[in-house]
Design a protein around this motif. Sequence first.
Motif, PDB file in Angstrom:
ATOM      1  N   PRO A   1       0.910  -1.195  -0.015  1.00 38.90           N
ATOM      2  CA  PRO A   1       0.018   0.160   0.133  1.00 38.90           C
ATOM      3  C   PRO A   1       1.094   1.409  -0.013  1.00 38.90           C
ATOM      4  N   LEU A   2       0.296   2.506  -0.495  1.00 34.33           N
ATOM      5  CA  LEU A   2       1.033   3.509  -0.445  1.00 34.33           C
ATOM      6  C   LEU A   2       0.167   4.412   0.825  1.00 34.33           C
ATOM      7  N   ARG A   3       1.169   5.066   1.575  1.00 34.72           N
ATOM      8  CA  ARG A   3       0.376   5.979   2.647  1.00 34.72           C
ATOM      9  C   ARG A   3       0.827   7.337   2.380  1.00 34.72           C
ATOM     10  N   ILE A   4      -0.477   8.306   2.043  1.00 33.93           N
ATOM     11  CA  ILE A   4      -0.268   9.420   1.552  1.00 33.93           C
ATOM     12  C   ILE A   4      -0.505  10.273   2.883  1.00 33.93           C
TER      13      ILE A   4
ATOM     14  N   VAL B   1      -3.550   3.875   0.092  1.00 31.66           N
ATOM     15  CA  VAL B   1      -3.988   3.475  -0.947  1.00 31.66           C
ATOM     16  C   VAL B   1      -3.692   1.943  -1.185  1.00 31.66           C
ATOM     17  N   SER B   2      -4.395   1.220  -1.026  1.00 35.02           N
ATOM     18  CA  SER B   2      -4.189  -0.424  -1.147  1.00 35.02           C
ATOM     19  C   SER B   2      -4.483  -0.913  -2.618  1.00 35.02           C
ATOM     20  N   PHE B   3      -3.880  -1.880  -2.802  1.00 35.89           N
ATOM     21  CA  PHE B   3      -3.870  -2.575  -4.279  1.00 35.89           C
ATOM     22  C   PHE B   3      -4.723  -3.925  -4.065  1.00 35.89           C
TER      23      PHE B   3
ATOM     24  N   GLN C   1      -9.590   6.432   2.630  1.00 35.12           N
ATOM     25  CA  GLN C   1      -8.985   4.942   2.335  1.00 35.12           C
ATOM     26  C   GLN C   1      -9.463   4.910   0.693  1.00 35.12           C
ATOM     27  N   VAL C   2      -8.435   4.326   0.086  1.00 34.93           N
ATOM     28  CA  VAL C   2      -8.691   4.067  -1.528  1.00 34.93           C
ATOM     29  C   VAL C   2      -8.160   2.640  -1.691  1.00 34.93           C
ATOM     30  N   ILE C   3      -9.324   2.155  -2.348  1.00 38.05           N
ATOM     31  CA  ILE C   3      -8.775   0.700  -2.864  1.00 38.05           C
ATOM     32  C   ILE C   3      -8.683   0.306  -4.359  1.00 38.05           C
TER      33      ILE C   3
ATOM     34  N   ALA D   1       3.448   3.517  -9.855  1.00 36.48           N
ATOM     35  CA  ALA D   1       4.666   4.475 -10.149  1.00 36.48           C
ATOM     36  C   ALA D   1       3.691   5.626 -10.188  1.00 36.48           C
ATOM     37  N   SER D   2       3.050   5.807 -11.098  1.00 35.98           N
ATOM     38  CA  SER D   2       2.133   7.313 -11.328  1.00 35.98           C
ATOM     39  C   SER D   2       1.788   7.859 -10.034  1.00 35.98           C
TER      40      SER D   2
END
Length: 355
Positions: free
Chosen positions: A4-7, A16-18, A154-156, A212-213
């Motif tokens: 995940p990315l932590r913003i 943001v989890s994938f 949260q974003v998935i 990456a984006s």
Amino acid sequence: VCEPLRIASHVGPYDVSFETGRPFAGVADAPGVHWIVDARVATLYRQELQPVLTGSRVLLIEATEQAKSLERCPAYVEHLLASGLRRDHVIVAIGGGVVQDIACFLAAVVLRGVRWEFSPTTLLAQADSCIGSKSSINVGAYKNIVGTFTPPAQVIVNPAVLRTLDDVEIRSGIGEMLKVHAIDSPTSFDRIAADCERLTTDDDVLLHYIRASLRMKQRLIELDEFDRGDRRVMNYGHSFGHAIESATAFAVPHGIAVTVGMDLANHVAAGLGISTVAQFERMHRALMTNAAGFETVPVSVDALLGALAKDKKNAGAATTLVLPDADGRIHLRVVANDMQLRNLCAGYFEKVRTG
Ligand SMILES: NC(=O)c1ccc[n+]([C@@H]2O[C@H](COP(=O)([O-])OP(=O)(O)OC[C@H]3O[C@@H](n4cnc5c(N)ncnc54)[C@H](O)[C@@H]3O)[C@@H](O)[C@H]2O)c1
Ligand SMILES: [Zn+2]
């Protein structure tokens, strides 16, 4: 596989989890959850979303520019209140940028703010708009003129949901991915440009470049969440892109207009001597491949320059544009809104795009 990315944001960090695999697997309705769902996604994923769609707290939205207008907001507010929205509830958005803008705006203002979460279903929303805090609502003919900075909790991201997306919408998302890679560095752009074909054929490659984006955008929004400084380079391709969208009455999808906007920006920068023809050529082929089918959409130079002059970032005879330098690095530049700029734009549409 995909961390995940932590913003970071002004109201604290969000993740943001994938995910991979079947979209919306395990989605469940619960008291206090209010759903805002893209109507097309609701139809395409009727079975998977059944627990949500048969509940009583769901708002379906047709993803159009009229839907994200201030004029439509009272009906959305009344719907949420009639469904019993309270301050400790959560709004969950499932859809692309249109649904995101509506959900984010409502979450910011209704009851002075409720929590919101987001499952982006377009490539543009997954690779670009899902982070960055902005909500943007149209008023009359003014696009994205009212809004807030309200990050989701949260974003998935699940790229499997993109399989039902039209090819043009995929290329619209790729346009924003090319943009943020170009801003990151010329090498980053060359890398994604070389892999462009695999983006549409290999889900692992696509997921790699989505992440990456987002990382590249993350760096800029964490420096400048409120869009006063460093983040403004994210408008690369956008001044021209917005002008192309409005000059063609939105016949060109956003990310494709941005793709052409970058090519035009590169042409203008070379013509002004800020950049070089070699830098223009380096990006031209990848950009034109992504914009394929829209090269012949007529763009009136009068409408283009009119829209540039009206751009909210510009004052008087000077225009702030985001342009490459001779090394292919992207910067904000103040340039004169004069005959030379006009001739460069006109020349672009006459020769470069068709030739
Ligand atoms: N707030 C921000 O930071 C931000 C950033 C960029 C763009 N935007 C806004 O986002 C909007 C554009 O968003 P977008 O490009 O994501 O498109 P969109 O939300 O307009 O959706 C495009 C089309 O794809 C359909 N769709 C969505 N998901 C699908 C799926 N998985 N399968 C099949 N069809 C699907 C929609 O119904 C619609 O027809 C614009 O209004 C723009 O201003 C906002
Ligand atoms: Zn954009």
